[in-house]
Scaffold this motif. Sequence first.
Motif, PDB file in Angstrom:
ATOM      1  N   PRO A 250      36.892  50.326  -4.635  1.00  0.00           N
ATOM      2  CA  PRO A 250      36.603  50.195  -3.174  1.00  0.00           C
ATOM      3  C   PRO A 250      36.883  51.299  -2.380  1.00  0.00           C
ATOM      4  O   PRO A 250      38.065  51.766  -2.242  1.00  0.00           O
ATOM      5  CB  PRO A 250      37.149  48.697  -2.436  1.00  0.00           C
ATOM      6  N   GLY A 328      27.779  48.375   1.115  1.00  0.00           N
ATOM      7  CA  GLY A 328      29.077  48.703  -0.034  1.00  0.00           C
ATOM      8  C   GLY A 328      29.480  50.023   0.562  1.00  0.00           C
ATOM      9  O   GLY A 328      30.779  50.250   0.315  1.00  0.00           O
ATOM     10  N   THR A 614      37.562  43.325  -1.202  1.00  0.00           N
ATOM     11  CA  THR A 614      36.046  43.741  -0.570  1.00  0.00           C
ATOM     12  C   THR A 614      35.600  42.374  -0.212  1.00  0.00           C
ATOM     13  O   THR A 614      35.927  41.291  -0.727  1.00  0.00           O
ATOM     14  CB  THR A 614      35.591  44.872  -1.259  1.00  0.00           C
ATOM     15  N   GLY A 616      31.514  40.463   1.027  1.00  0.00           N
ATOM     16  CA  GLY A 616      29.980  40.556   1.094  1.00  0.00           C
ATOM     17  C   GLY A 616      29.377  39.183   1.160  1.00  0.00           C
ATOM     18  O   GLY A 616      29.969  38.199   1.665  1.00  0.00           O
ATOM     19  N   LYS A 715      34.689  46.571   4.023  1.00  0.00           N
ATOM     20  CA  LYS A 715      34.673  46.513   2.785  1.00  0.00           C
ATOM     21  C   LYS A 715      35.797  47.101   1.782  1.00  0.00           C
ATOM     22  O   LYS A 715      35.906  47.074   0.607  1.00  0.00           O
ATOM     23  CB  LYS A 715      33.556  47.604   1.912  1.00  0.00           C
TER      24      LYS A 715
END
Length: 730
Positions: A250, A328, A614, A616, A715
């Motif tokens: 990341p 991302g 991270t 999402g 992220k």
Amino acid sequence: MARIPVTEEALVERFGPHLNEAPPGGWDADLEIDRVVDTHCCFCGQQCGIKLKVHDNEVVGFEPWYEFPFNEGKLCPKGVKRYLQGSHPDRLLHPMVRDKGSPGGFRQVGWDDALARVVSEIQRIQATYGDDAFAMLSGVSLTNEKSYLVGKFARLALHTANLDYNGRFCMVSAGAGNKKALGMDRAPNPWSDIPLADVVWTAGTNVAETFPITTSYIWRARDRGAKLIVQDPRVVPLARTADLFLPVRPGTDSALFGAVLHELIRNDWLDHEFIDAHTVDFDQAAAAAADMTPAWAAEITGVPAARIGEAAELWGTSATGMMLHARGIEQQVKGTENVLAAINLGLATGKFGKPGCGVSTITGQGNGQGGREHGHKCDQLPGNRDITVPEHREAVAKVWGVDESEIPGKGLPAVAIIEAIHAGEIKGLLSICFNPAVSAPDVNFTREALDKLEFYATIDFFLSDTGRHADVVLPGSLHEEDEGTSTSGEGRIIKINAAVDPPGEARRDGEILCDIAERLGRGEHFRYGSNEEIFDELCRASSGGKADYTGATWDRIESEMGLFWPVPEVGHPGTPRLYEGGQFAFPDGKARFHAVPYRPPAEVVDDDYPIWLTSGRVVSQYLSGTQTRRIAGLVDQYPEPLCEMHPRLADSLGIKNGDQVTVTSRRGEITLPAAVVTTIRPDTVFIPYHWPGKKAANQLTIRAVDPVSAMPEFKVAAVKVARAGERAHP
Ligand SMILES: Nc1nc2c(c(=O)[nH]1)N[C@H]1C(S)=C(S)[C@@H](COP(=O)(O)OP(=O)(O)OC[C@H]3O[C@@H](n4cnc5c(=O)[nH]c(N)nc54)[C@H](O)[C@@H]3O)O[C@H]1N2
Ligand SMILES: Nc1nc2c(c(=O)[nH]1)N[C@H]1C(S)=C(S)[C@@H](COP(=O)(O)OP(=O)(O)OC[C@H]3O[C@@H](n4cnc5c(=O)[nH]c(N)nc54)[C@H](O)[C@@H]3O)O[C@H]1N2
Ligand code: SF4
Ligand SMILES: [Mo]
């Protein structure tokens, strides 16, 4: 517990002898449908076409809309369930004011009382602390008409500079990079270009879960033999069949892109003709990449040097190719740099302005494209104009019928607004379509800020987690309760049709804003007969801007199944593919290369916080979850957040699949079940962010932002992980 079979006798005993006979008027399943309305999904930026079935002013189901060219009837799990929101028992039906004594902390009031309260608080706060002490936060699930109206409302009715929107957490790094390198901010290609690409490279996007319909475009390219490269710390579903997987650590994407540029140059996989004729500053980008060897990048990114070389070869030697990137690479403190580094790869190989060629962001939110053009960003006026440029201000002031000096200047971006509230500099807030108590970075800080406001009002159709902090809650409209336009991730303006009227006392969002403006004594600028009138004004205000809608009309949009902007004059056919013939949106027509040296994330792992975090999405939940956590079928699919971690990491911590684990960062902690999976880097954990309160992933994230776009670093953060208490699922 074993299931006991229910006998016919038991049912008859319970429900009576006529159990199997149709009730008078027939079964519900035979509902007579009053009408079927062609419209679009209320969720992601692909804006799939859908037909909504209406019975008695209620959306009761859907049908595929096969003729709509983008999705040809296909829908994802969210699209097929969206119709369950309107009749949900939580639907807000009345204005409410905070009242500690009432159940739930709110009491119903009439519209007159609610709006009088909103207006008197706006006036009190602005008289006491100045106009900019009252802020507005907006969102791009709103149509183009509402986005435009919000921008005008904040500037002319509230007269505050401090308006920003939730695209600040979504599209701004892509927008900033696109504008700097290409001159305008739109996906360069229609999606029909994807199947024409010989190589498809996805960077920082979980296409199969977040843009499910785009997957079918990638499959069509694959059917033609296209190669697929996937760059992600996780083996996302699309990566299972990739030719090349780049398991990037990341926050290190610009190092990877830099090394690919290095390899393109070293092997002379360049389109010199294109670089010479259509770009400037190649030398600067090349100089910055001179030392970015694959071996150097392998150390930083964790991707083996040989794979970086292979990516460069696939990209550099293919005749056509498209890179698709999303949050991302963008939700980092160097999101804009990552986007510029990605665009460098497209420019170096001449992959712009031709069929099957482009480097494109995939827009996230429903109207994430249109909503970033019409002026509800803190630095923006309609037509994607710059609020600090005198000519831009004058052009819009003319359409608004005001003196240019009446338009406030540039305001604070979203995170800075929250920080200014926390610091006591902003005292009042009106929000529409934004739920920062779940979606902002470092939500413990955000919640503290919300509690410091002297006055907060929100317009929503459900009581969101942010709304729980409000003094006044105004029931606005659901997507299917209002008419307007939206602009999809491809840049296609589409028509949203109303299927039903707002229920109970709920009102259309735009009418609420216009009513407040009227009560603030600014009504003369907000008297519209219809949303179509707002659209026509929006088109005039966009005229001559980069996002030019001059020739668009509701009729054309509907009859042509969408219209790609720019549409700079009446009768113009629209512009599906940008930059054809290598003409970029700068006065000299040339794209800009950028030097992108590598720099590390805002927070890096250390002995105390040794693991990368991270965050999402998952396919069945949408954003802050206000909408999708209320839909049973979607909740069943993914009921609570899980912490994805690799078996090697889990073993080293004594954690088994399903164990409760506590993940801690310097900002907060969260306890949740572990999902031990082999599809993630062993040094990284992933948590989806769709849940509020103690289940909010954003308790852990950092408020650091990109210096150009003001995008937070969702992220990348440093965390520690430990087993917590008993195992949840032995
Ligand atoms: N189901 C569903 N679909 C959605 C949404 C939703 O909430 N739910 N939201 C919509 C919206 S608004 C948006 S913005 C989009 C987002 O769409 P995406 O950007 O595709 O979704 P994310 O899950 O945020 O992140 C994508 C991937 O980035 C990876 N990633 C994390 N850190 C890094 C990194 O440093 N580098 C790289 N290269 N990759 C990294 C993650 O592992 C993840 O697989 O989805 C849209 N579609
Ligand atoms: N950790 C982490 N955090 C993230 C992200 C991440 O990847 N990781 N992604 C970020 C991204 S990309 C995004 S887009 C943001 C999204 O974050 P938010 O914008 O806060 O999420 P939404 O769920 O869209 O919240 C919008 C609110 O508006 C309401 N709403 C929706 N449509 C309408 C409408 O038409 N009218 C009215 N009046 N109200 C409406 C909904 O009910 C909801 O309460 O989250 C960001 N936060
Ligand atoms: S892919 Fe996006 S627009 Fe299409 S149905 Fe799913 S959420 Fe809706
Ligand atoms: Mo987003």
